[in-house]
Design an enzyme around this catalytic site. Structure first.
Site, short mmCIF file in Angstrom:
data_model
loop_
_atom_site.label_atom_id
_atom_site.label_comp_id
_atom_site.label_asym_id
_atom_site.label_seq_id
_atom_site.Cartn_x
_atom_site.Cartn_y
_atom_site.Cartn_z
N SER A 117 0.80 -1.23 0.00
CA SER A 117 0.00 0.00 0.00
C SER A 117 0.83 1.28 0.00
O SER A 117 0.31 2.34 -0.36
CB SER A 117 -0.93 0.01 1.21
OG SER A 117 -1.84 -1.04 1.14
N THR A 182 -1.53 4.24 3.75
CA THR A 182 -2.33 5.03 2.80
C THR A 182 -2.61 6.45 3.30
O THR A 182 -2.40 7.41 2.56
CB THR A 182 -3.63 4.28 2.46
OG1 THR A 182 -3.27 2.98 1.96
CG2 THR A 182 -4.44 5.01 1.41
N GLU A 343 -10.14 6.67 3.27
CA GLU A 343 -9.68 5.30 3.02
C GLU A 343 -10.53 4.28 3.78
O GLU A 343 -10.77 4.43 4.99
CB GLU A 343 -8.22 5.12 3.48
CG GLU A 343 -7.68 3.75 3.11
CD GLU A 343 -6.57 3.24 4.04
OE1 GLU A 343 -5.87 2.31 3.62
OE2 GLU A 343 -6.43 3.74 5.17
N HIS A 390 -4.49 -1.57 -4.63
CA HIS A 390 -4.08 -2.84 -5.23
C HIS A 390 -5.24 -3.80 -5.07
O HIS A 390 -6.22 -3.51 -4.39
CB HIS A 390 -2.83 -3.40 -4.55
CG HIS A 390 -2.99 -3.51 -3.06
ND1 HIS A 390 -3.75 -4.49 -2.46
CD2 HIS A 390 -2.54 -2.72 -2.06
CE1 HIS A 390 -3.75 -4.30 -1.16
NE2 HIS A 390 -3.04 -3.23 -0.88
#
Lengths: 521, 221
Positions: A117, A182, A343, A390
């Site tokens: 990440s 992130t 997120e 991803h």
């Protein structure tokens, strides 16, 4: 305020709608069911023809990142959400799937075919590809570089830093720790994503840990909203946690970073539970720090009361949608605009554990957060981007009939019972290519890491009801200590100013450049 | 009735249960099967709200800590690597670590006494122990129970050729036992890793060790 254009998304709602006055009418099948499909498709094209590129400059940008939210995850979550609403599921669309523009994102990093990440998030917010573990530093830094000056020489400016420099407000909302990879890429620059507090730093390090860098950023330019988990990275190891009094913080340096954060800017507030969060008046709060767990916040499934038991969370914590809404209320006060990253950090954890239930329910929670953002913003001046960093090795397999429970066994059309594999056993629609494999646990979130993997086939008919429950862990082929990320492309969904610049198959770092262009930087 | 009276008394304002003396109990575990045998030694440390189990072979320590409301926190401590894996309360059940404080502090849990048949008393490990026999989960079981310590002196289980024996071999109480707990300072010096992060820390040598080479395997608790 304009409404968000639902473009191609209308297909789900108009299966029974009769298109009129189009050239398609002449070719409409006579079979009513076929006609409905045909007309629904035609209606989408008709709607899409009215979608014009929004060439305006964006006042606001909201970047949603579903950590590990590959395309198969989106598909399965879409079906699950529909089925939880009593529908067949396949026709459903998650909120972000209603955005008009879609592209594919190539997620490899500078040194990985399949990424973690840190470099993928760096790509999205800083416009470059870099190496595994790197938090907004370039690929020429050593992952374990502990020298602050050397690290500084490899730092790359982020969209958040650029937004602050131009007077915009900024925010970060996550279900992971706010110091996790992130969210961290927005404000921190460090070679190793794991150096979240000084407890994690190696001896002799002069580079600041990620939590300390968040406070430095606060003193330097002031992030308006930071909401998520990770309280222990902010508390010293001599101070008891407010929610779990037997625990203390992680910090060795004695700093109370949450207090420093509040002191850095007037009008700042710090909250750590639902009641405090609810009491925050956005009109009177210029800066808000919310840290709702010592580590990651709860999975959405575990945030709620469960199986007749109360919530597993002691103090209560807001949903991702609630955090997103509060953040936007605060950020919208700035007439110059804002940048916000949201997120859904625990989709990834659910998958690593091989527990599709939690990965999918957290994906649905992110969809709810996107819906909240869409209801509070104007598509004429706000660019919304929804993507993943991803994918995961999560598959949707077999030939299940329409409306088959997405978490259940494959049952083919015109069959009354589950389809049997060559070993004579049924198999679930969703499974993993690797990981720890089959298990049924009392609580399904974080699997029994460290236990022996159980790859291959374990299911029999007696477990029919178990496979759909929260504690079920799907079968996996290759035995690994944890399920892994996957290297295929992920989707980018976008709407608002410059969203049409998301086209075709793109390098992941292009996302930054579209956001930057939209904001006119 | 007596139990209810005791509970009611303890619930009265200003009346609290007397703190238990810290205790250090060393156990030998022997497992024998068809032509195989395995030996292990554990040190169980117990105070009012903390229980530690030290695996004398691996050096790994399991530590449970009970909060006032009864919530349990659990850590797996690796002194050689100076690392601690922190389990959040929901993780205990998913990781199949017991969150039953009674089991944690008594090794067997006290309900087993009701499931077995009393079989007289004996002196074991220097203490008077009540002997129980019977079948637990289909396994023939013999238990020597030291009521004053709320601990087993011996547990013997037999199923076919498989035999398992847990035997109390040494006991310390008071200050000597208290000194053996992991200190707050030691814990603060170790790097802390969240159990939930293990799946996402590929490439970390320590995580690789604990995930792939038995570092997280549980003992008999």
């Amino acid at each position: 305020m304009h409404r968000w254009n639902l473009a191609g998304a209308l297909a789900s709602a108009i299966v029974t709608v009769i298109a009129s006055g189009t050239s398609a009418q002449a070719a409409t099948p006579s079979n009513p069911k076929a006609a409905a499909w045909y007309q629904a498709g035609a209606q989408v094209v008709s709607t899409n023809q009215r979608v014009n590129p929004n060439e305006r400059k964006a006042k606001n940008v909201i970047l949603f990142v579903g950590d590990g939210m590959g395309v198969s995850t989106v598909t399965a979550a879409r079906i699950l959400e529909g089925q939880l609403r009593g529908k067949m599921g396949e026709e459903n669309l998650l909120a972000f799937e209603r955005l008009p523009h879609v592209a594919l994102s190539k997620t490899y990093s500078a040194n990985q075919q399949t990424s973690d990440s840190a470099p993928t998030a760096t790509a999205m917010v800083a416009g470059i590809k870099t190496n595994d573990g790197a938090i907004s530093v370039d690929e020429d830094i050593d992952r374990n570089e502990k020298d602050a000056a050397i690290t500084s020489g490899h730092a790359v400016q982020t969209i958040l830093e650029q937004a602050e420099a131009r007077g915009l407000s900024t925010g970060i909302v996550t279900t992971a720790r706010v110091t996790h990879a992130t969210p961290a890429v927005n404000y921190a620059h460090i070679g190793n994503r794991d150096w979240e507090s000084d407890n994690n730093l190696p001896a002799g390090a002069t580079v600041k840990d990620i939590a300390a860098q968040l406070v430095e950023a606060q003193k330097k330019y002031g992030i308006e909203v930071v909401l998520g988990g990770g309280r222990s990275q902010f508390y010293p190891n001599t101070v008891r946690d407010p929610e779990y009094p037997s625990r203390v913080g992680n910090r060795r340096d004695g700093r109370k970073l949450h207090e420093e954060w509040v002191a850095a800017r007037p009008g700042s507030a710090y909250v750590w539970n639902q009641a405090q969060f609810n009491a925050i008046n956005p009109a009177r709060t210029s800066h808000l720090l919310g840290l709702f767990e010592r580590s990651h916040v709860q999975y959405e499934e575990d945030r709620q009361p469960f199986d007749g038991q109360p919530s597993r969370d002691v103090a209560g914590e807001p949903s991702l949608a609630e955090m997103t809404g509060k953040a936007i209320e605060i950020l919208q006060k700035n007439q110059k605009g804002f940048y916000l990253m949201v997120e859904a950090g625990r989709i990834d954890h659910g998958h690593h554990a091989g527990n599709a239930f939690r990965a999918l329910t957290d994906t649905i929670a992110m969809s709810d957060a996107v819906q909240t953002a869409m209801s509070m913003t104007d598509p004429s001046d706000t660019l919304i981007v929804v993507t993943a960093d991803h994918s995961h090795v999560f598959t949707i397999a077999g030939y299940p009939k329409r409306g088959n429970p997405i978490l259940g066994f494959v049952t083919e059309p015109n069959r009354s019972g589950p389809t049997l594999a060559l070993d004579g056993l049924p198999y679930t629609t969703v499974s993993y290519a690797n990981g720890q494999g089959f298990d049924v646990l009392p609580v399904g979130g974080d699997t029994n890491y460290g236990a022996s993997a159980r790859p291959g086939r374990f299911l029999d008919l007696s477990m029919m009801d178990v496979v759909k429950t929260q504690g079920f862990h799907q079968e996996a082929l290759v035995p690994l200590s944890a399920e892994t990320h996957a290297g295929e492309d992920v989707a980018i969904y976008a709407g608002g100013p410059k969203a049409h610049l998301f086209q075709g198959t793109m390098e992941q770092n292009t996302i930054y450049h579209v956001m930057k262009t939209a904001l006119g930087f | 009735m007596i139990r209810l009276l005791v509970l009611a008394f303890l619930a009265l304002p200003g009346v609290t249960a007397q703190a238990a003396e810290p205790l250090a109990a060393t156990y030998q575990l022997t497992m024998r099967g068809a032509g195989t045998s395995h030996h292990a030694q554990f040190l169980l440390l117990r105070s009012d709200d903390v229980v530690e189990v030290h695996d004398e072979h691996t050096g790994v320590i399991e530590r449970w800590e009970r909060e006032a409301g009864g919530r349990l926190f659990y850590q797996r401590i690796f002194p050689d690597a100076q690392k601690v894996i922190e389990f959040q309360p929901p993780d205990l059940r998913s990781a199949q670590v017991t969150d039953d404080w009674d089991v944690v502090r008594t090794v067997t849990g006290t309900p087993v006494l009701d499931q077995l048949e009393p079989w007289g008393n004996r002196r074991m490990a220097g203490h008077r122990a009540a002997v129980y026999r019977g079948t637990l989960d289909g396994v023939s079981t013999k238990l020597g129970w030291i009521a004053e310590l709320q601990l087993p002196a011996r547990v013997e289980r037999r199923l076919g050729d498989d035999r398992q024996e847990l035997r109390l071999t040494a006991l310390e109480q008071g200050e000597a036992a208290a000194m053996r707990f992991t200190t707050r300072e030691q814990l603060q010096a170790y790097e802390s890793i969240d159990f939930a992060d293990l799946g996402d820390r590929h490439g970390d040598p320590f995580v690789d060790r604990v995930m792939n080479h038995g570092g997280l395997q549980l003992h008999t608790h």
